[in-house]
Write an enzyme that holds these catalytic residues in place. Structure first.
Site, PDB file in Angstrom:
ATOM      1  N   ALA A  34       0.886  -1.121  -0.043  1.00  0.00           N
ATOM      2  CA  ALA A  34       0.019   0.051   0.041  1.00  0.00           C
ATOM      3  C   ALA A  34       0.784   1.102  -0.012  1.00  0.00           C
ATOM      4  O   ALA A  34       2.152   1.213   0.378  1.00  0.00           O
ATOM      5  CB  ALA A  34      -0.895  -0.007   1.372  1.00  0.00           C
ATOM      6  N   GLY A  79      -0.264  -5.873   1.214  1.00  0.00           N
ATOM      7  CA  GLY A  79      -1.527  -6.321   0.341  1.00  0.00           C
ATOM      8  C   GLY A  79      -1.201  -6.884  -0.617  1.00  0.00           C
ATOM      9  O   GLY A  79      -2.140  -7.786  -1.293  1.00  0.00           O
ATOM     10  N   GLU A  82      -1.285 -10.487   0.350  1.00  0.00           N
ATOM     11  CA  GLU A  82      -2.515 -10.905   0.696  1.00  0.00           C
ATOM     12  C   GLU A  82      -3.534 -11.088  -0.567  1.00  0.00           C
ATOM     13  O   GLU A  82      -4.378 -12.101  -0.594  1.00  0.00           O
ATOM     14  CB  GLU A  82      -3.219  -9.737   1.399  1.00  0.00           C
ATOM     15  CG  GLU A  82      -2.597  -9.759   3.071  1.00  0.00           C
ATOM     16  CD  GLU A  82      -3.019  -8.501   3.492  1.00  0.00           C
ATOM     17  OE1 GLU A  82      -3.670  -8.689   4.938  1.00  0.00           O
ATOM     18  OE2 GLU A  82      -2.835  -7.798   3.151  1.00  0.00           O
ATOM     19  N   GLU A 102       4.128  -5.927   8.011  1.00  0.00           N
ATOM     20  CA  GLU A 102       3.134  -4.788   8.588  1.00  0.00           C
ATOM     21  C   GLU A 102       3.775  -4.372   9.956  1.00  0.00           C
ATOM     22  O   GLU A 102       3.685  -3.319  10.295  1.00  0.00           O
ATOM     23  CB  GLU A 102       1.802  -5.033   8.449  1.00  0.00           C
ATOM     24  CG  GLU A 102       1.309  -5.033   7.056  1.00  0.00           C
ATOM     25  CD  GLU A 102       1.302  -6.263   6.397  1.00  0.00           C
ATOM     26  OE1 GLU A 102       0.359  -6.470   5.445  1.00  0.00           O
ATOM     27  OE2 GLU A 102       1.972  -7.208   6.828  1.00  0.00           O
TER      28      GLU A 102
END
Length: 227
Positions: A34, A79, A82, A102
């Site tokens: 991100a 992300g 993910e 993260e």
């Protein structure tokens, strides 16, 4: 994310689409993660809303009745990791790298990473990877069970397409039921065995089941129509 959601909607609704490959635009990264600068402006409620929106989109990928495969060509971090895990399975280039870093930012995965990584590699390995923020090379991702295949960067898309071509030759309705039943195994609100019984029974009301049985008896290739 909005463009990704629209693309996934097209996979669902376009009858000419049998499957989809998600991959990065260039050799460096699948998805590097991100925009961290955005995080400086988020309140707790806004952070939760961001996670919710991402999880809804990624769940649509996981639940898609048509195969969606991640062809991971470089960094799949945060992300990006993910997103790869939300796909039905993953093929990685030998230069691919996976991670949920993260914790380095004082946060945790929010798009389903804590759940899907645990499902794929087991609790111990998931905890280690997420708590350390380490980056996992493709070879380790393969041995951990995070990816199905590792190949050269040049063969990444051809390898992925070859697997999907095998799937395209099967009955589309049966493929959709496979996705539903396998996902039910991980859904705490569903009885996976009962789901399998129901979906197995539904197969016998399809033209594809009749075609598959007749083709087998007649020793010929089946011609499935998705009906």
């Amino acid at each position: 994310m909005k463009e990704l959601a629209l693309a996934i909607d097209d996979v669902y609704t376009n009858k000419d689409i049998k499957s989809a490959i998600i991959t990065g635009a260039g050799p460096k990264a699948f998805v590097a993660g991100a925009d961290i600068a955005e995080f400086l402006t988020l309140s707790p409620d806004q952070g939760a809303d961001l996670a919710k929106r991402g999880q809804v989109i990624f769940q649509r990928i996981e639940d898609c009745p048509k195969p969606i495969v991640a062809a991971v060509n470089g960094f799949a971090l945060g992300g990006g990791c993910e997103l790869a895990m939300a796909c039905h399975f993953r093929v990685a280039a030998d230069n691919a790298k996976f991670g949920q870093p993260e914790v380095n930012l004082g946060i945790i995965p929010g798009y389903g990473g804590t759940q899907r990584l645990t499902q794929l590699v087991g609790k111990g390995k998931a905890l280690e990877l997420i708590m350390t923020g380490d980056i996992l090379p493709a070879s380790d991702a393969l041995s951990w069970g995070l990816v199905n295949h590792v190949t050269s960067a040049e063969e990444l898309i051809p390898k992925t397409r070859a697997i999907l071509e095998k799937i395209h030759a099967k009955a589309p309705l049966a493929i959709a039921k496979v996705v539903k039943c396998v996902n039910a195994a991980l859904d705490k609100e569903l009885d996976g065995y009962e789901t399998e019984i129901k979906e197995f029974g539904k197969c016998f009301g399809t033209k594809d089941q009749q075609e598959g049985a007749e083709a087998f008896i007649q020793k010929r290739a089946a011609n499935f129509t998705g009906e």
